[in-house]
Design a protein around this motif. Structure first.
Motif, PDB file in Angstrom:
ATOM      1  N   PHE A  15       2.083  12.752   2.874  1.00  0.00           N
ATOM      2  CA  PHE A  15       1.147  12.285   3.889  1.00  0.00           C
ATOM      3  C   PHE A  15       0.322  13.449   4.429  1.00  0.00           C
ATOM      4  O   PHE A  15       0.706  14.617   4.323  1.00  0.00           O
ATOM      5  N   THR A  73      -3.664  10.545   1.058  1.00  0.00           N
ATOM      6  CA  THR A  73      -3.569   9.088   1.050  1.00  0.00           C
ATOM      7  C   THR A  73      -3.300   8.544  -0.337  1.00  0.00           C
ATOM      8  O   THR A  73      -3.408   7.340  -0.566  1.00  0.00           O
ATOM      9  N   ARG A 103       4.392   6.843  11.619  1.00  0.00           N
ATOM     10  CA  ARG A 103       2.953   6.761  11.349  1.00  0.00           C
ATOM     11  C   ARG A 103       2.357   5.410  11.734  1.00  0.00           C
ATOM     12  O   ARG A 103       1.201   5.137  11.433  1.00  0.00           O
ATOM     13  N   GLN A 156       0.967   2.014  11.490  1.00  0.00           N
ATOM     14  CA  GLN A 156       0.470   1.173  10.403  1.00  0.00           C
ATOM     15  C   GLN A 156       0.441   1.890   9.057  1.00  0.00           C
ATOM     16  O   GLN A 156       0.242   1.263   8.019  1.00  0.00           O
ATOM     17  N   HIS A 157       0.663   3.204   9.051  1.00  0.00           N
ATOM     18  CA  HIS A 157       0.616   3.967   7.800  1.00  0.00           C
ATOM     19  C   HIS A 157       2.012   4.260   7.243  1.00  0.00           C
ATOM     20  O   HIS A 157       2.147   4.995   6.264  1.00  0.00           O
ATOM     21  N   ASN A 158       3.045   3.682   7.851  1.00  0.00           N
ATOM     22  CA  ASN A 158       4.413   3.931   7.381  1.00  0.00           C
ATOM     23  C   ASN A 158       4.612   3.485   5.937  1.00  0.00           C
ATOM     24  O   ASN A 158       5.338   4.129   5.166  1.00  0.00           O
ATOM     25  N   LEU A 196       2.475   3.422   3.446  1.00  0.00           N
ATOM     26  CA  LEU A 196       1.925   4.427   2.531  1.00  0.00           C
ATOM     27  C   LEU A 196       2.860   5.615   2.416  1.00  0.00           C
ATOM     28  O   LEU A 196       3.157   6.083   1.303  1.00  0.00           O
ATOM     29  N   GLU A 197       3.346   6.123   3.541  1.00  0.00           N
ATOM     30  CA  GLU A 197       4.228   7.291   3.513  1.00  0.00           C
ATOM     31  C   GLU A 197       5.499   7.001   2.712  1.00  0.00           C
ATOM     32  O   GLU A 197       5.945   7.847   1.918  1.00  0.00           O
ATOM     33  N   LYS A 246      -5.716  -0.242   1.112  1.00  0.00           N
ATOM     34  CA  LYS A 246      -5.498  -0.162   2.552  1.00  0.00           C
ATOM     35  C   LYS A 246      -5.530   1.280   3.062  1.00  0.00           C
ATOM     36  O   LYS A 246      -5.741   1.527   4.240  1.00  0.00           O
ATOM     37  N   SER A 247      -5.299   2.229   2.167  1.00  0.00           N
ATOM     38  CA  SER A 247      -5.282   3.624   2.586  1.00  0.00           C
ATOM     39  C   SER A 247      -6.548   4.365   2.155  1.00  0.00           C
ATOM     40  O   SER A 247      -6.599   5.584   2.234  1.00  0.00           O
ATOM     41  N   TRP A 283      -9.349   5.403   3.410  1.00  0.00           N
ATOM     42  CA  TRP A 283      -9.978   5.577   4.705  1.00  0.00           C
ATOM     43  C   TRP A 283     -11.344   6.214   4.560  1.00  0.00           C
ATOM     44  O   TRP A 283     -11.689   6.820   3.547  1.00  0.00           O
ATOM     45  N   GLY A 334     -10.094   9.584   7.893  1.00  0.00           N
ATOM     46  CA  GLY A 334      -9.406   8.565   8.682  1.00  0.00           C
ATOM     47  C   GLY A 334     -10.378   7.578   9.295  1.00  0.00           C
ATOM     48  O   GLY A 334     -11.581   7.846   9.390  1.00  0.00           O
TER      49      GLY A 334
END
Length: 306
Positions: A13, A100, A135, A137-139, A141-142, A209-210, A212, A284
């Motif tokens: 990340f 990302t 993170r 909403q980004h959990n 992806l991580e 979704k990632s 950005w 982002g």
């Protein structure tokens, strides 16, 4: 029979410590008589990061790939770049993916169409223990970024207690029971070329979704370090990564700065002269030139009013 060249991809990340690990690998592979070639990927101005490695490795052994994501739209360019790397004794290729990247797709597609002189690529995930799965909403992806890695590198352990470390390691093992998990000080770099690609099954992730927003604008010379902090504070929290390079006051040398996802601002000397000029760049949601230019103007206005 010639030894085949290993390809090591580094994922993780934004702000997890990928570049720190990359620097560590370059230094130690050089010391052991290896000849690394480095590929850097970022949405905006990867050349800025490439210049910061010039004290460790010649610029002709670094390739910066900007403006695309190497796990999808940029995969063909990445594959072609790898295949064009000059053959050399004790060669090893290090690829730092943008923060990302869908690490699963990257490994799935990169291994197709490589020259026979390369081994199947292996992957290292860098995990920030302090901020793991914090993170929002980004959990997702991580979590996806560690599922097909052969090795997981733990970072930002300094201020974390043993309970937090055990919790994170347990969660990592559930997501990827096949991977080795180590801290950087326990890493034996000579074992990396011998790692095998992961056989762990991965859950599908909607990588779009990632994807950005990202952008960059020219950054004028600033009167003081305070301007940097003012700019970083003025940019919205939705922007996960802020990077910039400029001159401060009457200093002859350039200054590099970055704001990480947790809000920490890091400032250090820039190596050389930025080939793309002084820039402010962001990654982002909320990244657009108007937002960046407004933050710059506000920081200069506040300084002039003092």
């Amino acid at each position: 029979m010639k030894n085949k060249e290993a390809i090591i991809t580094i994922v993780g990340f934004l702000g997890a410590g990928k570049t720190t690990l990359l620097r560590y690998l370059i230094t130690n592979f050089n010391a052991k008589g290896w000849n690394p070639f480095v590929i850097l990927n970022d949405y905006e101005n990867a050349n800025m990061d490439a210049q910061q490695l010039a004290q460790q490795i010649e610029l002709n052994r670094i390739k910066a790939l900007s403006g695309s994501c190497i796990c999808c739209s940029g995969i063909v360019e990445l594959r072609n770049t790898v295949n064009r790397i000059p053959e050399r004794k004790n060669g090893i290729t290090l690829v730092e993916a943008n923060g990302t990247s869908d690490a699963c797709s990257l490994m799935e597609f990169l291994g197709v169409g490589l020259d026979d002189r390369f081994l199947p690529p292996i992957q290292i995930s860098v995990v920030d223990v302090k901020n793991w799965q914090k993170r929002g909403q980004h959990n997702e992806l991580e979590a996806t970024q560690i599922q097909v890695s052969s090795l997981i590198m733990l970072t930002h352990l300094e201020k974390e207690d043993e309970r937090r470390k055990v919790l994170v390691v347990d969660e990592l093992k559930k997501l990827n029971p096949m991977a080795r998990i180590v801290a950087i000080e326990d890493l034996d770099i000579l074992q990396l070329p011998e790692l095998l690609p992961s056989n762990n099954s991965a859950q599908k992730f909607d990588h779009q979704k990632s994807h950005w927003a990202s952008c960059s604008v020219d950054l004028p010379h600033l009167s003081s370090i305070k301007n940097i902090h003012d700019i970083c504070e003025a940019l919205p929290d939705s922007i996960l990564r802020v990077k910039g390079c400029t001159k401060i006051g009457q200093e002859e040398n350039y200054t590099y700065f970055e704001r990480k996802p947790d809000g920490d601002v890091h400032i250090r000397p820039f190596n050389g002269i930025p080939i793309t000029g002084t820039k402010l760049l962001t990654i982002g949601p909320g990244s657009n030139p108007w937002v960046l230019e407004k933050a710059i103007k506000l920081s200069i206005k506040e300084t002039n009013s003092i």
